[in-house]
Design an enzyme around this catalytic site. Structure first.
Site, short mmCIF file in Angstrom:
data_model
loop_
_atom_site.label_atom_id
_atom_site.label_comp_id
_atom_site.label_asym_id
_atom_site.label_seq_id
_atom_site.Cartn_x
_atom_site.Cartn_y
_atom_site.Cartn_z
N CYS A 1 5.32 -1.89 20.73
CA CYS A 1 5.75 -0.69 20.00
C CYS A 1 5.35 0.60 20.73
CB CYS A 1 5.19 -0.69 18.59
SG CYS A 1 5.67 -2.13 17.65
N HIS B 1 5.44 6.61 16.47
CA HIS B 1 5.97 5.27 16.23
C HIS B 1 5.92 5.01 14.73
CE1 HIS B 1 6.63 1.10 15.99
NE2 HIS B 1 5.35 0.79 15.75
N ASN C 1 10.36 -0.77 11.16
CA ASN C 1 9.63 -0.62 12.43
C ASN C 1 10.54 -1.14 13.55
OD1 ASN C 1 8.04 -1.05 14.68
ND2 ASN C 1 6.29 -1.84 13.52
N1 ACO Z 1 6.02 -9.37 -0.32
C1 ACO Z 1 5.18 -9.67 -1.30
N2 ACO Z 1 3.90 -9.99 -1.07
C2 ACO Z 1 3.47 -9.99 0.18
C3 ACO Z 1 4.31 -9.65 1.27
C4 ACO Z 1 5.64 -9.35 0.96
N3 ACO Z 1 6.52 -9.01 1.93
N4 ACO Z 1 3.59 -9.72 2.41
C5 ACO Z 1 2.35 -10.07 2.07
N5 ACO Z 1 2.27 -10.25 0.72
C6 ACO Z 1 1.13 -10.63 -0.07
C7 ACO Z 1 0.10 -11.37 0.73
O1 ACO Z 1 0.46 -12.72 0.86
C8 ACO Z 1 -1.12 -11.18 -0.12
O2 ACO Z 1 -1.06 -12.09 -1.17
P1 ACO Z 1 -2.40 -12.86 -1.63
O3 ACO Z 1 -3.34 -11.76 -2.07
O4 ACO Z 1 -1.91 -13.73 -2.73
O5 ACO Z 1 -2.88 -13.57 -0.42
C9 ACO Z 1 -0.92 -9.78 -0.72
O6 ACO Z 1 0.48 -9.48 -0.54
C10 ACO Z 1 -1.72 -8.71 -0.04
O7 ACO Z 1 -1.60 -8.88 1.33
P2 ACO Z 1 -2.31 -7.93 2.28
O8 ACO Z 1 -2.17 -8.42 3.69
O9 ACO Z 1 -3.69 -7.62 1.77
O10 ACO Z 1 -1.43 -6.62 2.11
P3 ACO Z 1 -1.68 -5.23 2.74
O11 ACO Z 1 -1.90 -4.23 1.69
O12 ACO Z 1 -2.67 -5.30 3.87
O13 ACO Z 1 -0.26 -4.93 3.37
C11 ACO Z 1 0.84 -4.95 5.49
C12 ACO Z 1 0.27 -5.80 4.36
C13 ACO Z 1 1.96 -4.11 4.93
C14 ACO Z 1 1.40 -5.90 6.56
C15 ACO Z 1 -0.29 -4.08 6.06
O14 ACO Z 1 -1.39 -4.86 6.40
C16 ACO Z 1 0.16 -3.31 7.25
O15 ACO Z 1 0.94 -2.39 7.15
N6 ACO Z 1 -0.38 -3.64 8.42
C17 ACO Z 1 0.05 -3.00 9.66
C18 ACO Z 1 1.04 -3.92 10.26
C19 ACO Z 1 2.11 -3.23 11.06
O16 ACO Z 1 2.49 -2.10 10.85
N7 ACO Z 1 2.62 -3.99 11.98
C20 ACO Z 1 3.71 -3.55 12.77
C21 ACO Z 1 3.59 -4.01 14.18
S1 ACO Z 1 2.27 -3.20 14.99
C22 ACO Z 1 2.69 -1.68 15.04
O17 ACO Z 1 3.82 -1.32 15.03
C23 ACO Z 1 1.58 -0.74 15.17
#
Ligand code: ACO
Length: 341
Positions: free
Chosen positions: A113, A268, A298
């Site tokens: 990214c 980004h 993204n």
């Molecule tokens: N729909 C519903 N529930 C979901 C989903 C979904 N799409 N995805 C995850 N969950 C659930 C999980 O399974 C978890 O359930 P559980 O508690 O029963 O295990 C619950 O939601 C909470 O999951 P978390 O991982 O704690 O959720 P979080 O608040 O951290 O959000 C997210 C997840 C959105 C991925 C966050 O961690 C994030 O934004 N991380 C950055 C990732 C990113 O931007 N990556 C892009 C590539 S890198 C870059 O571009 C920089």
């Protein structure tokens, strides 16, 4: 040495829209969860016959047109991508051929990214030293081919797209006036600096394990879904906020600037919550950051040049404005740039 100018910008998003409601049919998720945790409402998906170089060429043509530069006058093409059409040759070579940029040498950079920011930094060095006159910088990815459509943790986040910038050398006269402090006391315009960092010890928090020399694509590896993107979302989130803030402070500090002097943030678009946390720590008002992840998700390497193109075409950026650019991706690879438009 004259600073590199951004002469033109372009972007391309495939026609097919995939909404959060569409994803509700695929995995156990909801529109409300995706909006609340990421800010994404919909994303674009490349058609089956569209590959990364096709998207890149569309964005490049727009950027070249805006710059008034013919393809045959381009000396260098750098494409930031992790989803090239094929392992070799490079996506950049295919873009060069499709554009008819006969004179240009072309190569890809792999910084996920952060790919467009890395590509911008590389091309800036070539232009500044006078080795090339006109450079085309592209960020393009078709991550829809790399995500696991059964994994709700990742498949809701990404979209396909391409963005492009045309770079050229600035004029000596402008630079002379600014270094002399007058007569109009012109501040130097163009790319003031780029600041890149990598921490490969974090390689496993965001990766595609199979498909390279370590773990080739075999039927067993495909059955285990190892050719698809894996992510530790919480680790990525924490690291992204900290490193983008530090990098931007360092970039601005190198020019004696503070975040308060930034007119626009072009970032980004990973996740709205990451961007909000970064802006809050830098004390930059949210209105200064161009946001489009609600409609594209993204788009990996594409998101930074797509955002710049949108903001510029919308008339948001004025001559002399200070732009702070920032990006982070797998590697982890990240960086920032300071540009005076
Ligand atoms: N729909 C519903 N529930 C979901 C989903 C979904 N799409 N995805 C995850 N969950 C659930 C999980 O399974 C978890 O359930 P559980 O508690 O029963 O295990 C619950 O939601 C909470 O999951 P978390 O991982 O704690 O959720 P979080 O608040 O951290 O959000 C997210 C997840 C959105 C991925 C966050 O961690 C994030 O934004 N991380 C950055 C990732 C990113 O931007 N990556 C892009 C590539 S890198 C870059 O571009 C920089």
């Amino acid at each position: 040495m004259p600073r590199t100018q951004i002469l033109g910008t372009g972007s391309y998003a495939p026609a097919r829209v995939v909404t959060n409601q569409d994803l509700e049919q695929l995995v156990d998720t909801s529109d409300a969860w995706i909006r609340e945790r990421t800010g994404i409402q919909e994303r674009r998906q490349a058609a089956p016959d569209e590959a990364t170089s096709d998207l890149a060429v569309q964005a490049s043509r727009q950027a070249l047109e805006m710059a008034g530069v013919a393809p045959e006058d381009v000396d260098l093409i750098v494409v930031g991508t992790v989803t090239a059409d094929m392992p070799m040759p490079s996506c950049a070579a295919l873009v060069q051929a499709k554009l008819g940029a006969r004179k240009a040498f072309a190569f890809d950079v792999s910084a996920a990214c952060a790919g467009a920011l890395y590509a911008l930094s590389v091309a800036d060095q070539f232009v500044r030293t006078g080795q090339v006159k006109r450079a085309l910088v592209v960020g393009a990815d078709v991550l829809s081919r790399a995500v696991d459509w059964t994994d709700r943790n990742t498949c809701v986040l990404f979209g396909d797209g391409a963005g492009a910038l045309v770079l050229g050398a600035g004029s000596d006269s402008e630079e002379d006036a600014s270094s002399a402090g007058g007569p109009e006391n012109v501040a130097p315009r163009g790319i003031l600096s780029t600041h890149l960092r990598t921490d490969g010890t974090l390689a496993d928090i965001l990766c595609i394990p199979a498909g390279g020399s370590r773990t080739p694509v075999t039927s067993d590896n495909v059955d285990a879904n190892l050719h698809k993107l894996k992510m530790n979302g919480k680790e990525v989130f924490r690291f992204a906020v900290r490193s983008l803030v530090e990098s931007t402070q360092t970039s601005l500090g190198a020019h004696g600037m503070t975040p308060g002097q930034v007119d626009h943030v072009i970032a980004h678009q990973a996740n709205l919550r990451i961007l909000e946390a970064v802006l809050e720590r830098l004390e930059i008002p949210r209105e200064k950051c161009w946001l489009n992840l609600h409609k594209y998700g993204n788009t990996s390497s594409a998101s930074l040049p797509m955002s710049l193109d949108e903001a510029w075409r919308a008339g948001r950026i004025k001559r002399g404005d200070v732009i702070a650019m920032m990006a982070i991706g797998a590697g982890m690879a990240w960086g920032s740039a300071v540009v005076r438009w």
